[in-house]
Design a protein around this motif. Structure first.
Motif, PDB file in Angstrom:
ATOM      1  N   ALA A 539       0.826  -1.203   0.000  1.00  0.00           N
ATOM      2  CA  ALA A 539       0.000   0.000   0.000  1.00  0.00           C
ATOM      3  C   ALA A 539       0.864   1.259   0.000  1.00  0.00           C
ATOM      4  CB  ALA A 539      -0.931  -0.013   1.218  1.00  0.00           C
ATOM      5  N   LEU A 540       2.030   1.149   0.650  1.00  0.00           N
ATOM      6  CA  LEU A 540       2.924   2.315   0.738  1.00  0.00           C
ATOM      7  C   LEU A 540       3.928   2.361  -0.401  1.00  0.00           C
ATOM      8  CD1 LEU A 540       3.609   2.107   4.583  1.00  0.00           C
ATOM      9  CD2 LEU A 540       2.341   3.914   3.406  1.00  0.00           C
ATOM     10  N   GLY A 541       3.992   1.268  -1.177  1.00  0.00           N
ATOM     11  CA  GLY A 541       4.955   1.210  -2.277  1.00  0.00           C
ATOM     12  C   GLY A 541       6.381   1.112  -1.793  1.00  0.00           C
ATOM     13  N   ILE A 542       6.588   0.447  -0.667  1.00  0.00           N
ATOM     14  CA  ILE A 542       7.938   0.312  -0.100  1.00  0.00           C
ATOM     15  C   ILE A 542       8.417  -1.122  -0.290  1.00  0.00           C
ATOM     16  CG2 ILE A 542       9.329   0.486   2.016  1.00  0.00           C
ATOM     17  CD1 ILE A 542       7.340   2.552   3.031  1.00  0.00           C
ATOM     18  N   ASP A 543       9.693  -1.278  -0.623  1.00  0.00           N
ATOM     19  CA  ASP A 543      10.301  -2.594  -0.788  1.00  0.00           C
ATOM     20  C   ASP A 543      10.132  -3.405   0.508  1.00  0.00           C
ATOM     21  OD1 ASP A 543      12.395  -4.514  -1.913  1.00  0.00           O
ATOM     22  OD2 ASP A 543      13.285  -3.889  -0.010  1.00  0.00           O
ATOM     23  N   PRO A 544       9.699  -4.665   0.399  1.00  0.00           N
ATOM     24  CA  PRO A 544       9.435  -5.442   1.630  1.00  0.00           C
ATOM     25  C   PRO A 544      10.662  -5.648   2.515  1.00  0.00           C
ATOM     26  CG  PRO A 544       9.266  -6.848  -0.332  1.00  0.00           C
ATOM     27  CD  PRO A 544       9.368  -5.434  -0.804  1.00  0.00           C
ATOM     28  N   PHE A 545      11.854  -5.738   1.918  1.00  0.00           N
ATOM     29  CA  PHE A 545      13.063  -5.858   2.736  1.00  0.00           C
ATOM     30  C   PHE A 545      13.298  -4.551   3.496  1.00  0.00           C
ATOM     31  CE2 PHE A 545      14.244  -9.371  -0.144  1.00  0.00           C
ATOM     32  CZ  PHE A 545      14.681 -10.292   0.788  1.00  0.00           C
ATOM     33  N   THR A 574      19.410 -11.640   9.458  1.00  0.00           N
ATOM     34  CA  THR A 574      18.646 -12.654   8.703  1.00  0.00           C
ATOM     35  C   THR A 574      18.039 -12.017   7.459  1.00  0.00           C
ATOM     36  OG1 THR A 574      16.535 -12.369   9.901  1.00  0.00           O
ATOM     37  CG2 THR A 574      18.103 -13.967  10.804  1.00  0.00           C
ATOM     38  N   LEU A 575      17.562 -10.787   7.598  1.00  0.00           N
ATOM     39  CA  LEU A 575      17.002 -10.075   6.433  1.00  0.00           C
ATOM     40  C   LEU A 575      18.085  -9.850   5.376  1.00  0.00           C
ATOM     41  CD1 LEU A 575      14.803  -7.348   8.148  1.00  0.00           C
ATOM     42  CD2 LEU A 575      13.998  -8.895   6.357  1.00  0.00           C
ATOM     43  N   ALA A 576      19.241  -9.398   5.858  1.00  0.00           N
ATOM     44  CA  ALA A 576      20.317  -9.075   4.907  1.00  0.00           C
ATOM     45  C   ALA A 576      20.796 -10.314   4.167  1.00  0.00           C
ATOM     46  CB  ALA A 576      21.476  -8.425   5.666  1.00  0.00           C
ATOM     47  N   ARG A 577      20.893 -11.428   4.889  1.00  0.00           N
ATOM     48  CA  ARG A 577      21.412 -12.655   4.254  1.00  0.00           C
ATOM     49  C   ARG A 577      20.419 -13.212   3.232  1.00  0.00           C
ATOM     50  NH1 ARG A 577      25.258 -15.271   7.490  1.00  0.00           N
ATOM     51  NH2 ARG A 577      25.380 -16.854   5.865  1.00  0.00           N
ATOM     52  N   VAL A 578      19.155 -13.132   3.532  1.00  0.00           N
ATOM     53  CA  VAL A 578      18.160 -13.610   2.553  1.00  0.00           C
ATOM     54  C   VAL A 578      18.176 -12.708   1.324  1.00  0.00           C
ATOM     55  CG1 VAL A 578      15.688 -13.910   2.096  1.00  0.00           C
ATOM     56  CG2 VAL A 578      16.669 -14.760   4.227  1.00  0.00           C
ATOM     57  N   LYS A 579      18.271 -11.407   1.573  1.00  0.00           N
ATOM     58  CA  LYS A 579      18.270 -10.455   0.458  1.00  0.00           C
ATOM     59  C   LYS A 579      19.473 -10.691  -0.454  1.00  0.00           C
ATOM     60  CE  LYS A 579      17.959  -5.510  -0.471  1.00  0.00           C
ATOM     61  NZ  LYS A 579      17.953  -4.179   0.125  1.00  0.00           N
ATOM     62  N   SER A 580      20.647 -10.828   0.128  1.00  0.00           N
ATOM     63  CA  SER A 580      21.847 -10.989  -0.709  1.00  0.00           C
ATOM     64  C   SER A 580      21.810 -12.326  -1.453  1.00  0.00           C
ATOM     65  CB  SER A 580      23.120 -10.851   0.115  1.00  0.00           C
ATOM     66  OG  SER A 580      23.165 -11.857   1.108  1.00  0.00           O
ATOM     67  N   THR A 581      21.272 -13.355  -0.811  1.00  0.00           N
ATOM     68  CA  THR A 581      21.182 -14.663  -1.491  1.00  0.00           C
ATOM     69  C   THR A 581      20.223 -14.571  -2.667  1.00  0.00           C
ATOM     70  OG1 THR A 581      21.583 -15.743   0.625  1.00  0.00           O
ATOM     71  CG2 THR A 581      20.711 -17.127  -1.136  1.00  0.00           C
TER      72      THR A 581
END
Ligand code: FES
Length: 933
Positions: A539-545, A574-581
């Motif tokens: 709704a806000l148009g923001i990236d989920p990460f 945990t967020l950063a590692r999932v994002k980079s993977t």
């Protein structure tokens, strides 16, 4: 029925047997030949635990009658290792972590063997298809598939000369190393003894008469005809309960045997013990119970109505708890965007492959011993002692290898029947529930209805969360009393919210009891809140990460209750590692007509009981006369590998060879209390106890040797079972010599430690004046530690049929310190696939108190064909109070998956499923509704 003569080959040996023609091959192998490596998980051909190779084909032996066996050849797990050498499949399963509870393992290995015999180099798809009829509830299939591939490679080597160790136990440090599990070898050999594998000469067999109604008064129980049946040794009813006829881990509200009233179809009314199972079954039919049926209550909504029938006289509301912080009205007033939505999740079955089974025998002191798969031997003992009218020392509970538990084996199941049967008959007794009995009687994951309202600023700052959670706890409290508290506290997800109002309600109904299941109420709320967050971010148009990163919990921020986080908080990593993977890998291409979607979800969960519960565990570490160390711990290993972890900690501290350390777990006469194995608490609590006991013993050893050798204590170390002088490197003596030296001086080389966790505080203890008063007054300390995780799901969705295929899961989990990384990965893999089942397939259906889900197949747990590729990522944000920095893993593994998959479905096709499971039919309907037809 007339018996027939059957000639057959079993593991290469010629066998001639006289058997009834309708006897199954499974029963023949297990009962007649005592080849108990082949397991019975359902007796209906649904689980594959009974798989053998019959004339070259993987076959479910429970479906084959002996009348079809003449002249045929059978290979079982016992026939696989040759000349004392494991088959490469067995070695690979041990070394690559394919074994957890091990109940599926023999059947799985035999299915794989049949595949490799006909296809020496199978593809992943071929392996998946070959084991598709073999269920595994623990591993997520990932390491099983890897092991089959590895074994194929070894078998295909031109110079193949036998199995190859794929992983060796190091001689130095063992903490943080993926050593093979201590129990893996007997499990791949088919030698591990689960309860149903135990045979004692002259033992009796028990059967239970379950309630015929979900809600009724018992007017009379006439067991006279059953008692007169030849071969019947005891018929037990409520009149025979010698002590207090109440059981329950937290609240004693459940009769051990139903007396005046039945409240669900899993209430036991009578129990028969007879010379054999058939006689017990016949006698059961002769028991006449006169009921007066009562109107039932079959939903929490109905239970909450003022005129609803009462399940218990105290009222249908089992518990209401509240968390409140900040000013919820102001929070919403300041919000630029508000999202409101309702969610629901169903009852879910644990679907462990081993049903409830146990053996009991009277002891010489007038007491009783029972051997059973249990998560809580000490709580079992206490409850049994009270119901039997015995002192605790007269009741011994011994934990056996368990074919899975996932929370449902925390509570008493058949324990009391076994114990009373042994005491009344003076004989050893055995009881094994059928799959149908197991499904109707043991607690399920709670059905939840959830109402959420959340608000944020337009630049993505979360401001307010309001949630109301309504749980159906079934006929008795079980562990539901604490489940609703955890669900309420964790309803916010791992985010900082300045304004919070959370209400949890749990109602008694006449449905099957709901209790503990992996995640303890948190998988349900995590699905809901992560769906809310996804909707808000969109709704806000923001990236989920970026949205989660901005609001993620961190050291110094409070959780919902106001507890300010300290120590280990690895959420952002945990967020950063999932994002980079995710960014580093190519995305799969969906099939024509299918849409690709990516979904994200995070979660967090307490380590330890918390909320004011006393939380402690003990350990005894000792040097035995033969020079090896032994650990005794009260924790239960239900397949998660805690015995191995305890051995690693002790080996690391003592400088002992890991493989020489013996570990005894869960025996109320031999081990100190360890509390229940639940809440991902044993690595932390029993681990801390083993650590400290080992440190003390190490000090004692070095003091003794230093005095004996005229050295300073700091000069003495233990290395690989040898005592050395650190300065010269000289071996002073072996641990065997040390044991002899200590014995000659009358010194006992052992140490015991009881680790008590920091005192926590509950939410709404009645003595505290209730509800959230304390939460408002000061920052409470509710839990000793938390685990965090983020998962991403990549799915493809068929736009026409609504079918979902989960292609890949990326799962990053902050476990503090991975004491055994392979074990941690196994928990993550298994948790992801259990979460996938929760998201897409599983619903334990109950209609008017009766379970429509009455077979294992109807539970719809994922098979190898539905299991995606899983990329487990271990994040190590060390917890200062944990052993070597460890926290916990097991429960966390299953939490974010459903939210991630639901969000991925939305990303793919634009429909948001708020009612789990998100079945193909529901998605198709939602797609059609969106299209307007
Ligand atoms: Fe497969 Fe437990 S290891 S069911």
């Amino acid at each position: 029925m007339e018996e027939i003569t059957v000639n057959l080959l079993v593991n290469g040996s010629r066998i001639t047997a006289r058997v009834p023609p309708d006897l199954t091959l499974l029963t023949f192998l297990r009962e007649h030949l005592r080849l108990t490596g082949t397991k019975n998980g359902c007796a209906q051909g649904h689980c594959g635990a009974c798989t053998v190779i019959l004339d070259g084909e993987a076959t479910h032996s429970c479906l084959i009658k002996m009348s079809r066996m003449h002249g045929r050849a059978v290979q079982t797990i016992e026939g696989l290792a040759q000349g004392g050498r494991l088959h490469p499949l067995q070695q690979a399963f041990v070394d690559l972590g394919a074994v957890q509870c091990g109940f599926c393992t023999p059947g799985m290995i035999m299915a794989a063997k049949a595949l490799l015999d006909r296809q020496p180099s199978p593809s992943t798809e071929e392996i998946k298809r070959a084991i598709a009829r073999n269920l595994c509830r623990c591993t997520g299939y990932s390491k099983i598939i890897q092991s089959i591939k590895a074994a194929a490679e070894i078998l295909n080597r031109e110079d193949y000369a036998g199995p190859v160790r794929l992983r060796r136990t190091p001689t130095g440090h063992v903490v943080g190393i993926s050593v093979a599990r201590k129990d893996a070898l007997p499990k791949v050999m088919g030698e591990a003894k689960y309860a149903d594998d135990i045979h004692l000469e002259g033992m009796l067999h028990g059967k239970v008469l379950w309630s015929a109604y979900p809600h009724a008064e018992i007017l009379d129980v006439d067991a006279s005809e059953a008692e007169r049946t030849a071969g019947v040794r005891a018929v037990l009813t409520a009149r025979d309960v010698p002590g207090v006829n109440k059981i329950g881990m937290l609240i004693r509200d459940q009769p051990a045997i139903a007396d005046k009233k039945v409240r669900f179809i899993g209430d036991p009314v009578a129990v028969v013990f007879a010379d054999d199972l058939k006689t017990a079954e016949v006698a059961l039919e002769k028991i006449k119970v006169t009921y007066k049926e009562l109107e039932g209550v079959f939903s929490a909504e109905r239970a909450s109505e003022p005129e609803a029938p009462l399940v218990h006289e105290s009222g249908n509301l089992m518990k209401h708890c509240t968390v409140e912080r900040g000013n919820i009205a102001e929070g919403f007033a300041q919000s630029d965007v508000i999202i409101e939505q309702s969610y629901s999740t169903p009852f879910v079955e644990h679907a462990y492959l081993e049903t409830e089974a146990g053996v009991a025998a009277p002891t010489a002191d007038g007491g009783v011993a029972i051997w059973i798969g249990t998560q809580s031997p000490f709580s079992d003992r206490d409850q049994l002692a009270d119901a039997l009218g015995l002192t605790k020392d007269k009741v011994r509970v011994v934990q056996l290898p368990m074919g899975g538990a996932f929370g449902a084996k925390e509570e008493i199941s058949i324990h009391f029947f076994l114990a009373l049967g042994a005491l009344r008959t003076g004989r050893a007794v055995k009881m094994v529930l059928t799959r149908q009995e197991s499904l109707r009687m043991h607690p399920k994951r709670h059905r939840f209805k959830m109402y959420y309202k959340i608000g944020a600023t337009k630049d993505g700052q979360l401001l307010a969360i309001q949630a109301k959670i309504i749980a159906d706890t079934g006929a008795y409290a079980s562990l539901g009393y604490d489940v609703i508290e955890q669900a309420t506290v964790f309803a916010t997800g791992p985010y900082y919210w300045p304004n919070v109002r959370l209400d949890g309600y749990s109602y008694y109904t006449n449905n099957i009891v709901a209790g503990a299941m992996r995640g303890f109420g948190v998988p349900q709320v995590t699905f809901a809140v992560e769906s809310q967050l996804d909707a808000l971010a969109r709704a806000l148009g923001i990236d989920p990460f970026a949205f989660r990163e901005r609001n993620a919990l961190a050291v110094g921020l409070p959780i919902s209750t106001g507890q300010v986080l300290e120590g280990s908080v690895g959420m952002k990593e945990t967020l950063a590692r999932v994002k980079s993977t995710l960014q580093s890998m190519p995305l799969p291409t969906p099939r024509p007509g299918w849409k690709l979607g990516i979904g994200l979800a995070s979660g967090f969960k307490n380590v330890g009981l918390g909320l004011g519960n006393e939380d402690k565990a003990g350990a005894i570490v000792e040097l035995l006369s033969d020079g090896h160390f032994r650990i005794r711990v009260g924790c239960a290993d239900m397949g998660q590998g805690s015995a191995t972890i305890m051995g690693q900690i002790a080996a690391e501290v003592l400088g002992a060879g890991f493989e020489t350390i013996e570990v005894i777990t869960g025996d109320t006469h031999l081990t100190p209390e360890g509390g229940p194995t639940t809440a991902s608490r044993q690595s932390y609590f029993s681990g801390n106890a083993v650590l400290r006991a080992s440190q003390t013993l190490r000090e004692r050893i070095s003091a003794l040797v230093a005095a004996e050798c005229g050295l300073h204590q700091d000069q003495v170390i233990i290395q690989n079972n040898a005592i050395k002088d650190t300065q010269s490197g000289r071996v002073l003596l072996s641990t065997t010599d040390l044991a002899a030296l200590a014995a000659s001086k009358g010194i006992l080389l052992s140490a015991e430690h009881c680790f008590v966790g920091r005192q926590t505080r509950g939410l709404c203890g009645p003595a505290e004046g209730g509800l959230d008063r304390l939460n408002k007054e000061e920052a409470p300390y509710n839990y000793v530690a938390f685990s965090f995780a983020t998962q991403a799901a990549i799915v493809e969705v068929d736009e026409d049929s609504g079918e979902v295929n989960v292609l890949k899961m990326i799962a990053a989990h902050d476990v503090g310190k991975a004491l055994n990384p392979l074990n941690v990965e196994g928990q993550i893999d298994g948790g992801c696939v259990m979460g996938l089942g929760f998201a897409l397939y599983e619903e334990f259906k109950i209609e008017k108190g009766f379970n429509l889900t009455n077979t294992l197949a109807k539970c719809r747990i994922p098979t190898s064909l539905q299991a995606p590729e899983i990329i487990p990522i271990i994040v190590e944000d060390k917890e200062p109070s944990g052993p070597f920095g460890a926290k916990g893993t097991a429960e966390m593994a299953a939490l974010p998956t459903a939210g991630a998959i639901a969000n991925a479905i939305y990303d793919a096709v634009g429909v948001r499923l708020t009612d789990l499971p998100a079945t193909k039919d529901k998605i198709r309907q939602a797609l059609r509704a969106r299209r307007g037809y």
